[in-house]
Design a protein around this motif. Sequence first.
Motif, PDB file in Angstrom:
ATOM      1  N   ASP A  64    -106.842  23.577 -40.255  1.00 41.60           N
ATOM      2  CA  ASP A  64    -105.538  23.433 -40.914  1.00 41.60           C
ATOM      3  C   ASP A  64    -104.739  24.731 -40.853  1.00 41.60           C
ATOM      4  N   ARG A  65    -105.422  25.833 -41.158  1.00 41.47           N
ATOM      5  CA  ARG A  65    -104.718  27.123 -41.189  1.00 41.47           C
ATOM      6  C   ARG A  65    -104.264  27.524 -39.794  1.00 41.47           C
ATOM      7  N   MET A  66    -105.129  27.295 -38.831  1.00 38.73           N
ATOM      8  CA  MET A  66    -104.735  27.666 -37.469  1.00 38.73           C
ATOM      9  C   MET A  66    -103.615  26.763 -36.967  1.00 38.73           C
ATOM     10  N   ALA A  67    -103.660  25.486 -37.355  1.00 39.59           N
ATOM     11  CA  ALA A  67    -102.570  24.575 -36.968  1.00 39.59           C
ATOM     12  C   ALA A  67    -101.253  25.102 -37.531  1.00 39.59           C
ATOM     13  N   ALA A  68    -101.300  25.587 -38.769  1.00 40.65           N
ATOM     14  CA  ALA A  68    -100.084  26.137 -39.376  1.00 40.65           C
ATOM     15  C   ALA A  68     -99.595  27.345 -38.583  1.00 40.65           C
ATOM     16  N   GLY A  69    -100.549  28.184 -38.155  1.00 39.56           N
ATOM     17  CA  GLY A  69    -100.185  29.367 -37.371  1.00 39.56           C
ATOM     18  C   GLY A  69     -99.555  28.985 -36.042  1.00 39.56           C
ATOM     19  N   ALA A 171    -106.139  35.856 -35.233  1.00 39.47           N
ATOM     20  CA  ALA A 171    -106.378  36.198 -36.635  1.00 39.47           C
ATOM     21  C   ALA A 171    -105.103  36.647 -37.352  1.00 39.47           C
ATOM     22  N   ASP A 172    -104.079  37.039 -36.583  1.00 46.14           N
ATOM     23  CA  ASP A 172    -102.839  37.516 -37.214  1.00 46.14           C
ATOM     24  C   ASP A 172    -101.797  36.418 -37.411  1.00 46.14           C
ATOM     25  N   LEU A 173    -102.114  35.204 -36.997  1.00 44.32           N
ATOM     26  CA  LEU A 173    -101.132  34.120 -37.172  1.00 44.32           C
ATOM     27  C   LEU A 173    -100.980  33.804 -38.656  1.00 44.32           C
ATOM     28  N   PRO A 174     -99.803  33.320 -39.073  1.00 45.71           N
ATOM     29  CA  PRO A 174     -99.654  32.881 -40.459  1.00 45.71           C
ATOM     30  C   PRO A 174    -100.726  31.835 -40.780  1.00 45.71           C
ATOM     31  N   ARG A 175    -101.208  31.810 -42.002  1.00 46.47           N
ATOM     32  CA  ARG A 175    -102.361  30.943 -42.280  1.00 46.47           C
ATOM     33  C   ARG A 175    -102.166  30.015 -43.481  1.00 46.47           C
TER      34      ARG A 175
END
Length: 549
Positions: A64-69, A171-175
């Motif tokens: 989910d977090r990576m999808a958001a990123g 790892a720096d993408l918005p999460r």
Amino acid sequence: MSRTPTPSWPADHAERYRAAGWWRGETFGQMLRERAAAHPDRVALVDPAAGSRWTYAELDERADRMAAGFAARGIAPGDRVVVQLPNIAEFFEVVFALFRIGALPVFALPAHRESEITYFCAFTEAAAYVIPAEHGGYDYRELAAKVRAEVPGLGAVFVTGGDPGPFEALADLPRDPVPLPGPAPHDLAFLQLSGGSTGVPKLIPRTHDDYLYSVRASNELCGVDEHSVYLCVLPAAHNFPLSSPGTLGALYAGARVVLCPQPSPDVAFPLIEQEGVTLTGVVPPLALVWTEAAAASTYDLSSLDVLLVGGAKFSEEAARRVRPALGCTLQQVFGMAEGLVNYTRLDDPAETIVTTQGRPISPDDEIRVVDDEDHDVPPGTPGHLLTRGPYTIRGYWRAPEHNATAFTADGFYRTGDIVRLTATGHLVVEGRAKDQINRGGEKIAAEEVENHLLAHPAVHDANLVAEADPYLGERTRAYVILRAGAGPLKPAALKAFIRGRGLAAYKVPDRVEFVEQFPQTAIGKISKKDLRAAAVRTAQEPVAGPAGG
Ligand code: OOB
């Protein structure tokens, strides 16, 4: 670039597959969500190299977090994203994130280099490319820099596991998770690569519905349930370890996936013991190495119930050695990224397991064995295998001209394999009609390598054929005619030239032989058949003098 619609099943077939319960209207994104809700604390992924163990809840949340990123960086439903990751947990985080968006992973292999990746990024008009910083002593950031220079339209490059260099770290993408509607079950899930026989690999469009069916049905035939532990030995992006029943099968069942960083027994055997691995899939050369190593091994392999072997023909003699050496059931698998997968059944008679490559997954897999004119051959006679069914594509992605010959008018895929059907409905692979070399499960399209050979200024003409190899089954031999007046060229120099063109190492010819001319057919065409026969005849001979290699 053509914008032809992606070929799909005719409405009457699609309806039948839904009515039969093969297509159930699930997506991979939902599947993971449901498993995480049902058993959040169960371990989904073990990445021994990183020392990480992710539960279902953790994998779900990370996706989910990576999808958001990705969404924050503009990746949208239907976008293509070239994913080139080794057997690490992030592979699944990235792929499930893309599934959640409805963006399509394009499954590159870690062995691919500039030539292949440039093509994938350009042809798919990729919105992004995902790489490890380094893997196996190779710097993927350098590769990405070359690809980006050649494909100016390429969107972002995302890097995992180290300094991202000029690119962005995953790892720096918005999460912060954002609501995503997600794809429909009949939408494309990803593009898989064909082994191919043409100048460039074709891309295989698979939907959530069709792929999930093959995964679910594979679980049943391979005995995968929530107690299973699947060891992912082959490159995770390949169709075999992904879905037969593979990592996706294990995740579907709520089982545990253990990522094997290297396929050698000294890495895989301790993991089998530590994690209580119950099944895994390997190619025939690896099965040979494992059966030999097991005799001298002190590791406890008794948890292993099933060894799947496929990707290339497994010889009967080698097949007979599996149970005595490893104490598990052999399951032969003859599959293809285009769809059709055949398995020997766990309760098949021992003779069937060692002498056939199994039978289709689905009662709705249609099989035809035909002659050169597409007429059915009598049962038991070898012929060309044609197939269509609920998880076999009706056409490659954006390839209308190729599709016109790769499929029959009524939608059967021409596999290029020569098979024989036994009285029990099992298939025996007898050979191949397509111009491809199967190097221990790694597929090489002859034309692709020939085109690279022809790019050398001293090369007048080139042909790539298979010769027998006791370990790989097949290896490659290039027959090359030099230009009149061209200076001397050593095989090693020609191989170095091919490598320098940024081709995956497994495609560099194993042996190069310079000849004056090629054998010809009666009407004056080059006879690959005679070249292949010559390669088989002389496979054991060292090639003499400076011409050898
Ligand atoms: C698997 O998929 P691909 O797409 O890399 O290659 C498919 C081709 C087949 O058409 C056939 O030529 C060959 O690989 N092949 C076999 C085989 N399994 C695959 N030839 C003889 N015996 C076998 N057991 O290789 C693949 C996909 C899913 C599961 C397993 C393998």
